[in-house]
Design an enzyme around this catalytic site. Structure first.
Site, PDB file in Angstrom:
ATOM      1  CB  ALA A 131      12.317   2.402  20.081  1.00 28.06           C
TER       2      ALA A 131
ATOM      3  CE  LYS B 127      12.570   0.185  10.216  1.00 29.58           C
ATOM      4  NZ  LYS B 127      12.394   0.437  11.697  1.00 29.58           N
TER       5      LYS B 127
ATOM      6  CD1 TRP C 264       7.386   5.463   0.088  1.00 28.03           C
ATOM      7  CD2 TRP C 264       6.108   4.840  -1.882  1.00 28.03           C
ATOM      8  NE1 TRP C 264       8.060   4.652  -0.919  1.00 28.03           N
ATOM      9  CE2 TRP C 264       7.505   4.138  -2.067  1.00 28.03           C
ATOM     10  CE3 TRP C 264       5.067   4.651  -2.874  1.00 28.03           C
ATOM     11  CZ2 TRP C 264       7.704   3.555  -2.886  1.00 28.03           C
ATOM     12  CZ3 TRP C 264       5.533   3.867  -3.947  1.00 28.03           C
ATOM     13  CH2 TRP C 264       6.697   3.377  -3.843  1.00 28.03           C
TER      14      TRP C 264
ATOM     15  CB  THR D 149       7.785   7.292   4.803  1.00 32.96           C
ATOM     16  OG1 THR D 149       8.886   6.394   4.643  1.00 32.96           O
ATOM     17  CG2 THR D 149       7.110   7.846   3.596  1.00 32.96           C
TER      18      THR D 149
ATOM     19  CG  PHE E 210       2.213  -0.616   1.504  1.00 32.85           C
ATOM     20  CD1 PHE E 210       3.757  -1.013   1.191  1.00 32.85           C
ATOM     21  CD2 PHE E 210       2.145   0.162   2.758  1.00 32.85           C
ATOM     22  CE1 PHE E 210       4.514  -0.976   2.153  1.00 32.85           C
ATOM     23  CE2 PHE E 210       3.129   0.433   3.377  1.00 32.85           C
ATOM     24  CZ  PHE E 210       4.573  -0.132   3.011  1.00 32.85           C
TER      25      PHE E 210
ATOM     26  CG  PHE F  75      11.279  -0.751  16.714  1.00 30.80           C
ATOM     27  CD1 PHE F  75      11.063  -1.413  15.493  1.00 30.80           C
ATOM     28  CD2 PHE F  75      12.315  -0.519  17.223  1.00 30.80           C
ATOM     29  CE1 PHE F  75      12.227  -2.017  14.941  1.00 30.80           C
ATOM     30  CE2 PHE F  75      13.287  -0.954  16.898  1.00 30.80           C
ATOM     31  CZ  PHE F  75      13.409  -1.656  15.468  1.00 30.80           C
TER      32      PHE F  75
END
Length: 560
Positions: free
Chosen positions: A277, A109, A413, A77, A385, A305
């Site tokens: 990864a 995920k 986001w 993202t 977030f 990762f």
């Protein structure tokens, strides 16, 4: 849900999308050099890829992250949001991403097309079958598997020892039941019985070769170099010996051309290749990355990762193979992941806890120090977030200030490129100041054992690496066989610097237990399995597959 209360798939579905020919035109790619996969996807012709190689390279930005929570910290993202923001600043930017595997899409995920207002589209296509690249890679891999067992069945002219065959089969789905299998059962008509198993397609050496080859001719050469096993006198047997590397290349010919899609803000995005990864080298294809660098001022790419896995492999494997180096690195952190590394249980990471953030910052600091070991300028992006508090964000900035690294909060986001403008401005500043002095963490001439030890000590912070005598002998044999100059690709858990996912934060004084060593002669590296990491993952108790469905009108729901 985003600010408009739509899910990722809903946002992607209602977004205005431009014909892919319009996106290609931004990069000077005409319709004659596009192979269309509908209106929104296309592959770039090999002729155009070759013609662009004489152009000057633009700047390369690597996006990596701290050790993540199971859901990930928004590295993809952030890559997308940063690309959009750079374009808003008037820089011509292109995004380079890996293709998602169906394993995590239907596992824990979810997909890997970004989220919220920072996505690549068409989201459903990219997260599912896309242009069929993964299917082609799986078929090429399994063609070699079939040819190998057929060769033994038909008389075994190469004198292959069935006990020393190292080539498994693959499929692009998490399925723990296939990790260890017996093949050739049922009597003489069905082949020679032997033990084998399956890896997930993203762990396939064919996937690695696909992503590390510069040309179709080099792809064929590398496929031919794959060592599938050993004879009774322990001489290596290759795909070239089985004479199927040409047919494997035929299966990969179309897939090898880079895929072009777009972000929600119509930034061109190359999505091509997809090794994990934690168990592979974790970077998109060299072909796509180099093409993007030829066509743009800024190429923004990600490595899977945490930086201890994806970034280390990007820098020590991909950059070494491609002859490229990033001009700056973005480390993505989240307040929730910092709290996890500060000792907060996963179910409580959304609760305000400044003390836990302070305790968890040591994980971020170690990643910053690691990137600085490579001589690269760093900026930290706090992927915002809704549960974050101003006090928690301020704490991260304060505690990282002495490292001389800017820490910037980004809200791509929810806001797309506009939410990453400050991050983009700082990236441009770092690049234009040109403070990069890139170096690898180990030299080609170092022994294989010492390369693994160097990564474990310098990147993971380990005390030492440990292995039994049989494994040490394997290292010595590979060294004596002429493979000592190859880089190493270490497979381990993504959740910790160590091989124990429960050792959060910045563990010290631990050893890294080595379990197995595999030669990837075609890809040009040595795979080292550390701890309990599996190259064929399993599904969780409640997989995402239980949430994914399709309604009576053919509309997909539950994909994220």
């Amino acid at each position: 849900m985003s600010k408009n209360n739509l899910s990722d798939i809903d946002i992607a579905r209602v977004a205005e999308k431009k014909p892919i020919g319009d996106i290609a035109a931004k990069l000077g790619i005409g319709p004659e050099n596009l192979e269309y996969y509908g209106k929104l996807k296309a592959k770039i012709s090999p002729e155009f890829v070759a013609s662009a190689q004489q152009r000057k390279d633009g700047k390369l930005i690597l996006v990596t992250a701290i050790n993540p929570t199971p859901a990930g910290e928004g590295k993809t993202t952030t890559t997308i949001g940063l690309g959009d923001a750079l374009n808003q600043l008037g820089k011509q930017a292109v995004v380079c991403l890996r293709e998602p595997s169906l394993g995590p899409c239907f596992g824990v995920k979810g997909g890997a097309a970004g989220g919220g207002q920072a996505q690549v589209v068409p989201m459903e296509d990219i997260n599912l079958h896309f242009t069929g690249d993964f299917h082609a890679i799986g078929l090429a891999h399994n063609l070699l598997s079939a040819a190998l067992d057929n060769h033994i069945h038909q008389g075994n002219a190469l004198n292959l020892d069935p006990r020393r065959i190292e080539w498994k089969r693959v499929m692009d789905m998490n399925d723990r039941a296939l990790r260890n299998v017996n093949v050739g059962l049922g009597g003489p008509a069905h082949g020679m019985p032997r033990e084998s198993g399956f890896d997930i397609t993203v762990a396939s050496e064919v996937m690695a070769i696909f992503c590390l080859a510069n040309t179709l001719a080099e792809l064929k050469q590398k496929l031919g170099d794959i060592v599938v096993g050993y004879t009774y006198d322990q001489s290596p047997v290759t795909a070239r010996d089985l004479n199927v590397h040409g047919a494997m290349t035929v299966l990969l010919k179309d897939a090898f051309s880079p895929n072009l899609v777009q972000t929600l803000e119509h930034t061109p995005a190359f999505v091509h290749g997809g090794p994990f990864a934690n168990i592979a080298h974790g970077c998109n294809s060299i072909v796509a990355t180099r093409l993007a660098m030829k066509l743009s001022d800024y190429t923004v790419t990600e490595a899977g990762f945490g930086a201890d896995l994806g970034a280390e492999k990007f820098l020590d494997i991909k950059c070494r193979k491609a002859g490229i180096a990033p001009d700056a690195v973005v480390i993505v952190a989240t307040i929730r992941a910092l709290k996890l590394h500060g000792g907060v249980p996963l179910k409580a990471v959304n609760n305000p806890d400044v003390a836990a953030v302070v305790a968890g910052i040591k994980n971020l600091k170690k990643h910053i120090e690691n990137i600085q070991q490579y001589g690269l300028p760093v900026v930290v992006a706090i992927n915002q977030f809704v549960s974050d508090t101003p006090a928690e964000v301020a704490t991260v900035k304060e505690k990282c200030d002495y490292l001389g690294v800017p820490v910037i909060e980004a809200n791509h986001w929810a806001e797309g490129g506009s939410g990453a403008t400050e991050l983009a401005e700082k990236v441009v500043e770092l690049v234009e100041n040109d403070t990069s002095d890139f170096c690898y963490i180990y030299d080609d001439e170092m022994s294989l054992w010492d390369k693994v030890k160097t990564v474990a000590q310098k990147i993971y912070g380990a005390h030492d690496i440990v292995a039994d005598q049989k494994l040490r002998d394997r290292f010595a044999n590979l060294q004596q066989a002429g493979y000592g100059n190859l880089p190493v690709c270490i497979a381990k858990t993504q959740y910790s610097f160590s091989t124990d996912p429960k050792l959060i934060g910045r563990p010290e004084g631990f050893d890294v237990p080595l379990r197995a060593v595999r030669l990837a002669a075609g890809a040009g590296f040595i795979v080292v399995l550390a701890g309990d990491v599996m190259t064929m993952p399993g599904l969780p108790k409640k997989p995402a597959a239980e949430l994914i469905d399709i309604d009576k009108d053919g509309v997909i729901v539950g994909l994220f």
